[in-house]
Enzyme design. Structure first.
Site, PDB file in Angstrom:
ATOM      1  N   LYS A 248       0.841  -1.205   0.000  1.00 38.94           N
ATOM      2  CA  LYS A 248       0.000   0.000   0.000  1.00 38.94           C
ATOM      3  C   LYS A 248       0.874   1.252   0.000  1.00 38.94           C
ATOM      4  O   LYS A 248       0.606   2.219  -0.718  1.00 38.94           O
ATOM      5  CB  LYS A 248      -0.931  -0.019   1.221  1.00 38.94           C
ATOM      6  CG  LYS A 248      -2.012  -1.093   1.086  1.00 38.94           C
ATOM      7  CD  LYS A 248      -2.697  -1.424   2.396  1.00 38.94           C
ATOM      8  CE  LYS A 248      -3.569  -2.669   2.224  1.00 38.94           C
ATOM      9  NZ  LYS A 248      -4.155  -3.162   3.478  1.00 38.94           N
TER      10      LYS A 248
ATOM     11  N   GLN B 194      -4.551  -1.933  10.251  1.00 37.11           N
ATOM     12  CA  GLN B 194      -4.265  -3.151   9.496  1.00 37.11           C
ATOM     13  C   GLN B 194      -4.608  -4.356  10.375  1.00 37.11           C
ATOM     14  O   GLN B 194      -4.093  -4.510  11.480  1.00 37.11           O
ATOM     15  CB  GLN B 194      -2.783  -3.178   9.083  1.00 37.11           C
ATOM     16  CG  GLN B 194      -2.394  -4.366   8.232  1.00 37.11           C
ATOM     17  CD  GLN B 194      -2.976  -4.333   6.814  1.00 37.11           C
ATOM     18  OE1 GLN B 194      -3.017  -3.290   6.170  1.00 37.11           O
ATOM     19  NE2 GLN B 194      -3.431  -5.476   6.340  1.00 37.11           N
TER      20      GLN B 194
ATOM     21  N   ASP C 243     -11.067   1.643   3.431  1.00 36.27           N
ATOM     22  CA  ASP C 243     -11.135   0.175   3.343  1.00 36.27           C
ATOM     23  C   ASP C 243     -12.567  -0.287   3.053  1.00 36.27           C
ATOM     24  O   ASP C 243     -12.781  -1.378   2.544  1.00 36.27           O
ATOM     25  CB  ASP C 243     -10.712  -0.432   4.689  1.00 36.27           C
ATOM     26  CG  ASP C 243      -9.364  -1.115   4.613  1.00 36.27           C
ATOM     27  OD1 ASP C 243      -8.887  -1.353   3.499  1.00 36.27           O
ATOM     28  OD2 ASP C 243      -8.812  -1.419   5.686  1.00 36.27           O
TER      29      ASP C 243
END
Ligand code: NAD
Length: 286
Positions: free
Chosen positions: A52, A96, A119
């Site tokens: 990412k 995460q 997300d």
């Protein structure tokens, strides 16, 4: 002949378009910024965060990683999420997953400011999808799968879709999105009996199990021109990346199949970037 649904072209195309949108934002002195909180040392998480970060940098977006020790206190963890949520320079943020055991009773995805939930795991997104509306941020992996179908002109309407795996980040949201598009969706999971009785009748099979080469050719029906989307990212016994599907033995009996690597994975990352840029654009509109 089987179509191998590689995604490099889609990704390159999207990167080019996103770069132009980032440039436009810069002209207005806005630089999209993503922040990620990572607790502990999970090696897979470190790899995903690294990918990412690399993609953010490629697009000249800002990226900040906050690493917290695995034994961080709940209070400190919650404070950090709170400050990330309230920092106006950040357009997209998330924790995460997974988090260490002592934090697992916290509904982490619900902690994220819905305005920055790039997300797409939060409650606002899920409620929209449940009601058949399109949320502002689509969850990234389902968004990538839908993009793959769309790009390859694979119609979901009226099709029998079997999804294997009912996780909150892949199987469940994807099943609702495909139902909203008019597909007849069956969701299978670890307690499903006689899995092949479902896959053998499907037009589209989507696997998100996390078990290397688990779907052998016995699960596929060579007479149905099936489309196979492999979301799984696993390592085989030689440590090589592979999907849930036994690609080499299945590819010749289906009409289209995604490779691993080079299939859904890169589309998930690009979907995250699309959500980030969209969020920064919304911020410029106040
Ligand atoms: P998860 O562990 O949360 O869910 C796995 C699902 O598989 C569960 O619903 C379980 O019931 C089901 N399952 C397990 N064994 C089964 C069996 N024998 N038969 C039928 N169903 C079974 O996993 P997840 O987070 O959804 O991830 C699944 C896989 O997808 C992993 O390999 C992960 O790395 C990968 N993944 C890839 C991307 C991507 O961008 N390509 C994104 C997210 C996850």
């Amino acid at each position: 002949m089987t179509t191998i649904l590689s995604t490099q072209n889609i990704v390159d195309n999207k990167l080019e378009k996103l770069a132009k949108r980032v440039q436009k934002l810069k002209e207005r002195t806005i630089r999209p910024k993503m922040k990620v909180v990572l607790v502990g040392e999970n090696s897979a998480s470190l790899v995903y965060v690294g990918i990412k970060e690399k993609t953010c940098k490629k697009l000249q977006c800002d990226f900040e990683l906050l690493r917290l020790p695995h034994d961080v206190t709940r209070k400190e963890f919650l404070n950090e999420v709170d400050s990330m949520n309230n920092d106006p320079s950040i357009h997209g943020c998330f924790v995460q997953l997974p988090v260490p055991e002592h934090l697992q009773d916290i509904d982490v995805t619900s902690l994220i400011n819905p305005e920055k939930d790039v997300d797409g795991f939060g409650g606002a997104t899920i409620v929209d999808i449940y009601k058949g509306k399109t949320p502002f941020f689509l969850p990234c992996t389902p968004m990538g799968v839908l993009e793959l179908l769309n790009h390859n002109q694979i119609e979901a309407l009226g099709k029998r879709v079997v999804i294997i795996g009912k996780s909150l980040i892949v199987g469940r949201p994807l099943s609702l999105l495909l139902q909203n598009m008019g597909a007849t969706v069956t969701v299978c999971h670890s307690k499903t009996q006689n899995l092949e009785s479902h896959t053998l009748q499907a037009d589209i099979i989507i696997s998100a199990v996390g078990s290397p080469k688990f779907l052998t050719k016995d699960y596929f029906n060579k007479d149905l021109n099936q489309v196979v989307i492999d979301v799984g990212i696993n390592r085989d016994h030689n440590g090589k990346l592979c999907g849930d599907v036994d690609f080499e033995n299945v590819k010749n009996i289906v009409s289209a199949i995604t490779p691993v690597p080079g299939g859904v994975g890169p589309l998930t990352v690009i979907s995250l970037m699309e959500n980030l840029v969209k969020s920064a654009e919304r911020a410029t509109k106040g």
